[in-house]
Scaffold this motif. Structure first.
Motif, mmCIF file in Angstrom:
data_model
loop_
_atom_site.group_PDB
_atom_site.id
_atom_site.type_symbol
_atom_site.label_atom_id
_atom_site.label_comp_id
_atom_site.label_asym_id
_atom_site.label_seq_id
_atom_site.Cartn_x
_atom_site.Cartn_y
_atom_site.Cartn_z
ATOM 1 N N SER A 1 -26.962 75.869 31.508
ATOM 2 C CA SER A 1 -27.991 74.972 31.005
ATOM 3 C C SER A 1 -27.799 74.824 29.504
ATOM 4 C CB SER A 1 -29.389 75.519 31.306
ATOM 5 O OG SER A 1 -30.369 74.695 30.695
ATOM 6 N N ASN A 2 -27.338 73.648 29.104
ATOM 7 C CA ASN A 2 -27.097 73.349 27.692
ATOM 8 C C ASN A 2 -28.374 72.758 27.107
ATOM 9 O OD1 ASN A 2 -26.255 72.480 25.201
ATOM 10 N ND2 ASN A 2 -24.624 71.173 25.951
ATOM 11 N N ASP B 1 -14.024 73.035 37.791
ATOM 12 C CA ASP B 1 -14.146 74.240 38.620
ATOM 13 C C ASP B 1 -15.408 74.095 39.475
ATOM 14 O OD1 ASP B 1 -14.763 76.872 39.576
ATOM 15 O OD2 ASP B 1 -13.544 77.720 37.965
ATOM 16 N N LYS B 2 -15.233 74.033 40.776
ATOM 17 C CA LYS B 2 -16.342 73.779 41.701
ATOM 18 C C LYS B 2 -17.429 74.860 41.653
ATOM 19 C CE LYS B 2 -14.387 70.246 43.946
ATOM 20 N NZ LYS B 2 -14.532 69.010 43.287
ATOM 21 N N ARG B 3 -17.121 76.003 41.081
ATOM 22 C CA ARG B 3 -18.114 77.077 40.984
ATOM 23 C C ARG B 3 -19.106 76.845 39.854
ATOM 24 N NH1 ARG B 3 -14.123 81.898 40.194
ATOM 25 N NH2 ARG B 3 -13.316 80.298 38.801
ATOM 26 N N ILE B 4 -18.802 75.890 38.972
ATOM 27 C CA ILE B 4 -19.645 75.648 37.802
ATOM 28 C C ILE B 4 -20.593 74.492 38.065
ATOM 29 C CG2 ILE B 4 -19.657 74.905 35.394
ATOM 30 C CD1 ILE B 4 -17.095 76.487 34.989
ATOM 31 N N LYS B 5 -21.871 74.760 37.799
ATOM 32 C CA LYS B 5 -22.900 73.724 37.861
ATOM 33 C C LYS B 5 -23.427 73.552 36.434
ATOM 34 C CE LYS B 5 -24.124 74.825 42.600
ATOM 35 N NZ LYS B 5 -22.784 75.229 42.896
ATOM 36 N N TYR B 6 -23.231 72.364 35.892
ATOM 37 C CA TYR B 6 -23.551 72.116 34.485
ATOM 38 C C TYR B 6 -24.745 71.182 34.365
ATOM 39 C CZ TYR B 6 -23.062 70.495 29.682
ATOM 40 O OH TYR B 6 -23.314 70.172 28.362
#
Length: 79
Positions: A38-39, A56-61
């Motif tokens: 969470s930016n 990278d599919k593991r990252i939810k931005y």
């Protein structure tokens, strides 16, 4: 089967140090992870750094639309 481990990463102006953190997270030996970023309206290069990792599919931005408190940012990745 390995259980999914969620790693919440609230960030504001993390810059190059944040890149180092992401590098360490994605190279963990335990592979069944999701990294929730969470930016909180960073004004440095944090957004650009995150965009380089979203392949990278593991990252939810998530980029917040308005400035939130530190506590709200922690709660966002927790929820």
């Amino acid at each position: 089967m390995n259980d999914l481990v969620s790693i919440g990463v609230p960030v504001h102006n993390g810059g190059i140090k944040f890149k180092t953190i992401l590098d360490k997270l994605i190279t963990q030996t335990y592979k069944n992870i999701e990294i929730i970023i969470s930016n909180n309206l960073s004004t440095d290069e944090t957004d650009e750094i995150c965009k380089k990792y979203i392949h990278d599919k593991r990252i939810k931005y998530f980029k917040q639309k308005k400035k939130i408190t530190l506590r709200e940012n922690f709660n966002f990745v927790l929820n």
